[in-house]
Design a protein around this motif. Structure first.
Motif, short mmCIF file in Angstrom:
data_model
loop_
_atom_site.label_atom_id
_atom_site.label_comp_id
_atom_site.label_asym_id
_atom_site.label_seq_id
_atom_site.Cartn_x
_atom_site.Cartn_y
_atom_site.Cartn_z
N SER A 184 0.86 -1.18 0.00
CA SER A 184 0.00 0.00 0.00
C SER A 184 0.90 1.23 0.00
O SER A 184 2.01 1.19 0.51
CB SER A 184 -0.86 0.02 1.25
N PRO A 185 0.41 2.32 -0.58
CA PRO A 185 1.20 3.54 -0.60
C PRO A 185 1.59 3.93 0.82
O PRO A 185 0.80 3.80 1.74
CB PRO A 185 0.25 4.57 -1.20
N GLY A 186 2.79 4.41 0.99
CA GLY A 186 3.23 4.79 2.33
C GLY A 186 3.88 3.64 3.06
O GLY A 186 4.64 3.84 4.00
N ASP A 187 3.57 2.45 2.63
CA ASP A 187 4.17 1.28 3.26
C ASP A 187 5.66 1.22 2.96
O ASP A 187 6.12 1.70 1.93
CB ASP A 187 3.53 0.02 2.70
N LYS A 188 6.34 0.62 3.87
CA LYS A 188 7.75 0.35 3.58
C LYS A 188 7.84 -0.99 2.86
O LYS A 188 7.01 -1.88 3.09
CB LYS A 188 8.54 0.29 4.88
N PRO A 189 8.82 -1.12 2.01
CA PRO A 189 9.00 -2.43 1.38
C PRO A 189 9.37 -3.43 2.45
O PRO A 189 9.91 -3.07 3.50
CB PRO A 189 10.16 -2.19 0.42
N GLY A 190 9.09 -4.68 2.17
CA GLY A 190 9.43 -5.69 3.16
C GLY A 190 9.25 -7.07 2.57
O GLY A 190 8.99 -7.23 1.38
N GLY A 191 9.37 -8.06 3.37
CA GLY A 191 9.16 -9.41 2.93
C GLY A 191 10.42 -10.04 2.37
O GLY A 191 11.42 -9.37 2.13
N ASP A 192 10.32 -11.32 2.16
CA ASP A 192 11.51 -12.07 1.74
C ASP A 192 11.99 -11.68 0.35
O ASP A 192 13.18 -11.73 0.06
CB ASP A 192 11.21 -13.56 1.79
N ARG A 193 11.04 -11.28 -0.51
CA ARG A 193 11.49 -10.90 -1.85
C ARG A 193 12.40 -9.69 -1.75
O ARG A 193 13.44 -9.60 -2.40
CB ARG A 193 10.28 -10.56 -2.74
N PHE A 194 11.97 -8.76 -0.93
CA PHE A 194 12.75 -7.54 -0.76
C PHE A 194 14.12 -7.87 -0.15
O PHE A 194 15.16 -7.40 -0.62
CB PHE A 194 11.99 -6.57 0.13
N GLU A 195 14.12 -8.71 0.85
CA GLU A 195 15.38 -9.09 1.50
C GLU A 195 16.32 -9.79 0.52
O GLU A 195 17.53 -9.57 0.53
CB GLU A 195 15.09 -10.01 2.70
N GLY A 196 15.74 -10.65 -0.30
CA GLY A 196 16.57 -11.36 -1.28
C GLY A 196 17.23 -10.38 -2.23
O GLY A 196 18.41 -10.51 -2.57
N HIS A 197 16.46 -9.41 -2.65
CA HIS A 197 16.97 -8.37 -3.53
C HIS A 197 18.13 -7.63 -2.86
O HIS A 197 19.22 -7.46 -3.44
CB HIS A 197 15.84 -7.40 -3.86
N LEU A 198 17.92 -7.22 -1.61
CA LEU A 198 18.97 -6.49 -0.89
C LEU A 198 20.24 -7.33 -0.75
O LEU A 198 21.36 -6.83 -0.90
CB LEU A 198 18.46 -6.10 0.51
N ALA A 199 20.04 -8.61 -0.47
CA ALA A 199 21.21 -9.50 -0.29
C ALA A 199 22.06 -9.52 -1.55
O ALA A 199 23.29 -9.46 -1.48
CB ALA A 199 20.73 -10.90 0.07
#
Lengths: 335, 335
Positions: A184-199
């Motif tokens: 949702s707008p305003g939300d921070k990204p999160g979740g495993d997909r996001f973490e995998g990307h960061l890694a």
DNA sequence: CCTAGGTACTTCAGCGATGTCAATAGTGGA
DNA sequence: TCCACTATTGACATCGCTGAAGTACCTAGG
């Protein structure tokens, strides 16, 4: 024209209702001659077992609720279809329930809406923020989404998939990777997909840039990906790749890029997640992470049946893998 | 941890099971004080109505079977979702059944597989060749497909839609219109869509050319449209438009044309049927016939509920309209 | 011939909910 | 004060099916 009962069949076959019941249940304590006579009578009067009566005795319903946020989205449609077909050979029929949004989803899993089923398979849309205050009243297996400690979960290869796809983009020379997400707008990204990307970014020493994060409205519809990408383009951010949170978003993003005069993959590489059928037919065809649905469904059904059979071990997590399916949208050469 | 019953609730509330039942059913012959006490007790013990018991008394199940050939196809997915949501407010839960192919479909409608539901909504894939020798055992409403005289049918605007789309193509100057259909190979074209197409041709004095008819494998998958179009291109037939039997086929056909170096719509106009979400995002976006699903579902649900209520009039046919949704794929100017 | 043991079947109770009908309490009028 | 009437509530039977327990008959072994 009352619906015939066991007693009606028995009257025709000249045996008691119980004997007919024994035949229907495939019990051995029935002579072959009687069995044939009963089956003939069943066919004659058009008897069908009344599951209400049987369920009253057994305490079981023979039904499983499958809760999905929607079914017009290919990812959930394919999941639902696989689940229905996987449950059938075990003698279960499927009650498909459409529920989306945190409250409705939780109610569908925990509330009275799913009473009168033997178990629930729950495919979440948002990460459910369930504090554990409510216990599910029957076995629940969650399929996909962020795992919770409250029930069994099948965790798809979100981290591994996103990491591998990001690595692929980095190895193809992309450096400024936009994230087109569905929070949702305003939300921070999160979740495993996001973490995998960061890694993957970290592993390649590429710095994260929050200006490259954009989220559509809370639906993972194609139109939402379109809007999100339009927003990103308007923001003036420069990027050479777009990692989309799922295929639907990616399809919308593709259209927005095209409208904007950007070439995919020459100017911007685009990737999706879920490997839906549709991705094979987009222009250009879409690279995507394939979540091994078959394996996920298999695990989910097996775990649920265990639970229904009375297995009382603490909630488990099963992790499945993910495969990269690379197509034209992320290659340097146009198709 | 037995599941609580009416009697358990009654014991807590200090009333009889029957009074609890009356409260659950919303009967008026319960005083407000008792009602509140009962509701409190219901919440306290976590009571849920056991539909098996209720069904035994009422002879009803509160369930409707929705039979679709598949659900990964957007057309059927959208239909299934609408049906589930339309049935819910009437107190029915939906058993979704996947059945495709004549025999399996008929069995799903007529056979024992759908016992223990109050009615069936049947979305056929092929035209069912049902000779009427078997009577359905419960109310059936057919939604889409070729109507039969054996049960209620909601007939979508197949004829009108195909006629209007063909007319649109003819009026845009197209003359050699290929038909990309989904009948099994060797099959003859048929059905109202085909007839509607022919009617438009006749009206414009254009002769029908069977060399322009091509059918994919028996699945209306995107890949099937691709194959069919490849076959047509290889045959060397010349054409300036392709009327595809549905959107999925059209998406595949679009890809085949692109691969073959033909431009859409400049060289060939392409149109679909069903107006699925996807068509808005193809390249170019897809003109399609929109079948007014909402209206269809409304009729189907209303007719089924009538039947369940005991309406005994002979099988009816309700015809719904169709709207043209014109997008880039059939315009002369590129988008 | 008698009995133990098995086979094939029947009778009976009860699963949980609700319709029917009776019972009870409360109210107003004579 | 008593009765007729209404508003609530309860007792009981019942829906169709299956588990438990019982009966009838048959066979084999003594």
């Amino acid at each position: 024209m009352r619906r015939p009962t066991l007693a009606d069949v028995g009257a025709v076959a000249g045996v008691s209702a119980k004997t007919v019941s024994n035949v229907m249940l495939g019990r051995r304590e029935v002579s072959e001659a009687t069995r044939l006579a009963v089956l003939a009578a069943v066919a004659e009067v058009g008897y069908e077992v009344n599951l209400a009566g049987r369920g009253l005795v057994s305490g079981q319903t023979g039904r499983i609720a499958v809760v999905v946020p929607n079914v017009y989205q290919p990812y959930f449609a394919e999941l639902a279809e696989r689940l229905i077909l996987a449950l059938e050979p075990h003698g279960y029929t499927t009650m498909l329930r459409i529920a989306n949004g945190g409250a409705a989803e939780l109610d569908a899993v925990l509330g009275a809406a799913v009473s009168n089923v033997d178990g629930v398979i729950y495919c979440p849309h948002f990460r459910p923020d369930h504090d554990g205050s409510l216990q599910p009243r029957r076995p629940v297996v969650q399929l996909g989404g962020a795992p919770t400690p409250h029930w069994d979960c099948v965790v798809m290869g979100e981290f591994a998939g996103a990491e591998a796809m990001t690595r692929h983009l980095l190895e193809s020379g992309r450096r400024r990777i936009a994230l087109v997400w569905n929070s949702s707008p305003g939300d921070k990204p999160g979740g495993d997909r996001f973490e995998g990307h960061l890694a993957a970014l970290r592993a390649h020493g590429v710095e994260r840039d929050d200006a490259l994060f954009v989220a559509g409205s809370d639906w993972d519809r194609r139109a939402s990906g379109y809007e999100a990408m339009v927003g990103l383009l308007r923001s003036g951010a420069s990027f050479d790749a777009a990692l989309c949170v799922n295929d639907a978003i990616a399809v919308g993003a593709l259209r927005a890029l095209r409208r904007h005069g950007l070439r995919v993959p020459q100017d911007v590489a685009v990737t999706g997640f879920d490997n839906t059928d549709e991705g094979e037919f987009t222009v250009p065809s879409l690279s995507s992470v394939s979540p091994r649905q078959e394996e996920m469904v298999e695990h989910a059904v097996a775990m649920l049946l265990d639970r229904i059979a009375g297995d009382a071990v603490p909630p488990r997590e099963v992790h499945t893998g993910a495969d990269l399916v690379l197509r034209a949208s992320s290659r340097l050469q146009p198709s």
